[in-house]
Design an enzyme around this catalytic site. Structure first.
Site, PDB file in Angstrom:
ATOM      1  N   PHE A  58     -32.808 -44.084  23.765  1.00  0.00           N
ATOM      2  CA  PHE A  58     -31.538 -44.807  23.839  1.00  0.00           C
ATOM      3  C   PHE A  58     -31.382 -45.516  25.188  1.00  0.00           C
ATOM      4  O   PHE A  58     -30.759 -46.575  25.269  1.00  0.00           O
ATOM      5  CB  PHE A  58     -30.373 -43.843  23.606  1.00  0.00           C
ATOM      6  CG  PHE A  58     -29.047 -44.521  23.460  1.00  0.00           C
ATOM      7  CD1 PHE A  58     -28.667 -45.073  22.250  1.00  0.00           C
ATOM      8  CD2 PHE A  58     -28.173 -44.615  24.529  1.00  0.00           C
ATOM      9  CE1 PHE A  58     -27.443 -45.709  22.102  1.00  0.00           C
ATOM     10  CE2 PHE A  58     -26.948 -45.245  24.393  1.00  0.00           C
ATOM     11  CZ  PHE A  58     -26.582 -45.793  23.177  1.00  0.00           C
ATOM     12  N   GLU A  59     -31.970 -44.951  26.227  1.00  0.00           N
ATOM     13  CA  GLU A  59     -31.850 -45.517  27.573  1.00  0.00           C
ATOM     14  C   GLU A  59     -32.882 -46.602  27.876  1.00  0.00           C
ATOM     15  O   GLU A  59     -32.810 -47.273  28.905  1.00  0.00           O
ATOM     16  CB  GLU A  59     -31.957 -44.398  28.620  1.00  0.00           C
ATOM     17  CG  GLU A  59     -30.780 -43.444  28.632  1.00  0.00           C
ATOM     18  CD  GLU A  59     -30.799 -42.410  27.504  1.00  0.00           C
ATOM     19  OE1 GLU A  59     -29.711 -41.918  27.149  1.00  0.00           O
ATOM     20  OE2 GLU A  59     -31.895 -42.098  26.966  1.00  0.00           O
ATOM     21  N   VAL A  81     -38.879 -41.197  18.672  1.00  0.00           N
ATOM     22  CA  VAL A  81     -37.705 -40.633  18.013  1.00  0.00           C
ATOM     23  C   VAL A  81     -38.205 -40.002  16.724  1.00  0.00           C
ATOM     24  O   VAL A  81     -38.815 -40.672  15.888  1.00  0.00           O
ATOM     25  CB  VAL A  81     -36.642 -41.709  17.700  1.00  0.00           C
ATOM     26  CG1 VAL A  81     -35.364 -41.058  17.160  1.00  0.00           C
ATOM     27  CG2 VAL A  81     -36.323 -42.559  18.931  1.00  0.00           C
ATOM     28  N   THR A  86     -29.855 -35.257  10.697  1.00  0.00           N
ATOM     29  CA  THR A  86     -28.582 -35.967  10.838  1.00  0.00           C
ATOM     30  C   THR A  86     -28.845 -37.468  10.973  1.00  0.00           C
ATOM     31  O   THR A  86     -29.981 -37.883  11.199  1.00  0.00           O
ATOM     32  CB  THR A  86     -27.824 -35.485  12.102  1.00  0.00           C
ATOM     33  OG1 THR A  86     -28.546 -35.920  13.267  1.00  0.00           O
ATOM     34  CG2 THR A  86     -27.673 -33.972  12.102  1.00  0.00           C
ATOM     35  N   HIS A  88     -28.368 -39.234  13.413  1.00  0.00           N
ATOM     36  CA  HIS A  88     -28.686 -39.552  14.809  1.00  0.00           C
ATOM     37  C   HIS A  88     -29.961 -40.396  14.918  1.00  0.00           C
ATOM     38  O   HIS A  88     -30.043 -41.325  15.712  1.00  0.00           O
ATOM     39  CB  HIS A  88     -28.827 -38.246  15.605  1.00  0.00           C
ATOM     40  CG  HIS A  88     -29.092 -38.436  17.055  1.00  0.00           C
ATOM     41  ND1 HIS A  88     -28.126 -38.849  17.933  1.00  0.00           N
ATOM     42  CD2 HIS A  88     -30.226 -38.255  17.773  1.00  0.00           C
ATOM     43  CE1 HIS A  88     -28.644 -38.917  19.140  1.00  0.00           C
ATOM     44  NE2 HIS A  88     -29.917 -38.561  19.074  1.00  0.00           N
TER      45      HIS A  88
END
Length: 160
Positions: A58-59, A81, A86, A88
């Site tokens: 994400f960063e 990832v 979920t 996410h």
């Protein structure tokens, strides 16, 4: 296998400045991706390399944006990832992909996309460029970014 049909890339990256931004999640996979990126850079003659580590995928876009604006010829983003139970996974994958695409398009700096989005750890390990891996996505991301830099230099100057 996802690497079927991939082009053979050899590029002279001598004189290029390249930044590699790499996530820290899934250390074994990330170690492989980063080692593969370093192999690709060395094989292409790139000596000016800066490596920046960030927490996760994400960063990656914010770091890539800062590096692209800092005058690097290319930025290579590495991360992994792994799907969980979920939503996410989808949010992080979408954010990383869209963010890195935006960095490349808005800055004109090629961004090598070395973010693995996989269903399980086994798939990640097979793509990480480790001993026994079938693919070396870190190296592939570097070579794609370098080839794009060289191709664009032939037709248009950098946007800086």
């Amino acid at each position: 296998m996802s690497g079927d049909g991939s082009p053979e890339i050899e590029v002279d990256g001598s004189g290029l400045r390249v930044a590699v931004v790499a996530a820290r999640w899934h250390q074994e996979v990330m170690d492989g991706l980063l080692a593969g990126a370093r192999r690709g850079l060395a094989d292409s003659g790139v000596a000016d390399v800066t490596v920046v580590r960030v927490p996760g995928a994400f960063e990656l876009p914010v770091a890539a944006a800062r590096l692209a604006r800092a005058g690097f010829d290319a930025v290579v983003a590495l991360g992994v990832v792994i799907r969980g139970g979920t939503p996410h996974f989808e949010y992080v994958c979408d954010a990383a992909t869209a963010g890195l695409t935006q960095v490349a398009v808005s800055t004109g700096v090629p961004v090598g996309f070395g973010v693995l989005t996989v269903d399980n750890e086994s798939q990640a390990l097979h793509r990480a460029g480790l001993r026994g891996s079938r693919e070396d996505k870190g190296r592939e991301a570097v070579l794609a970014a370098l080839e794009t830099v060289v191709a664009l230099r032939e037709v248009a100057p950098p946007l800086r």
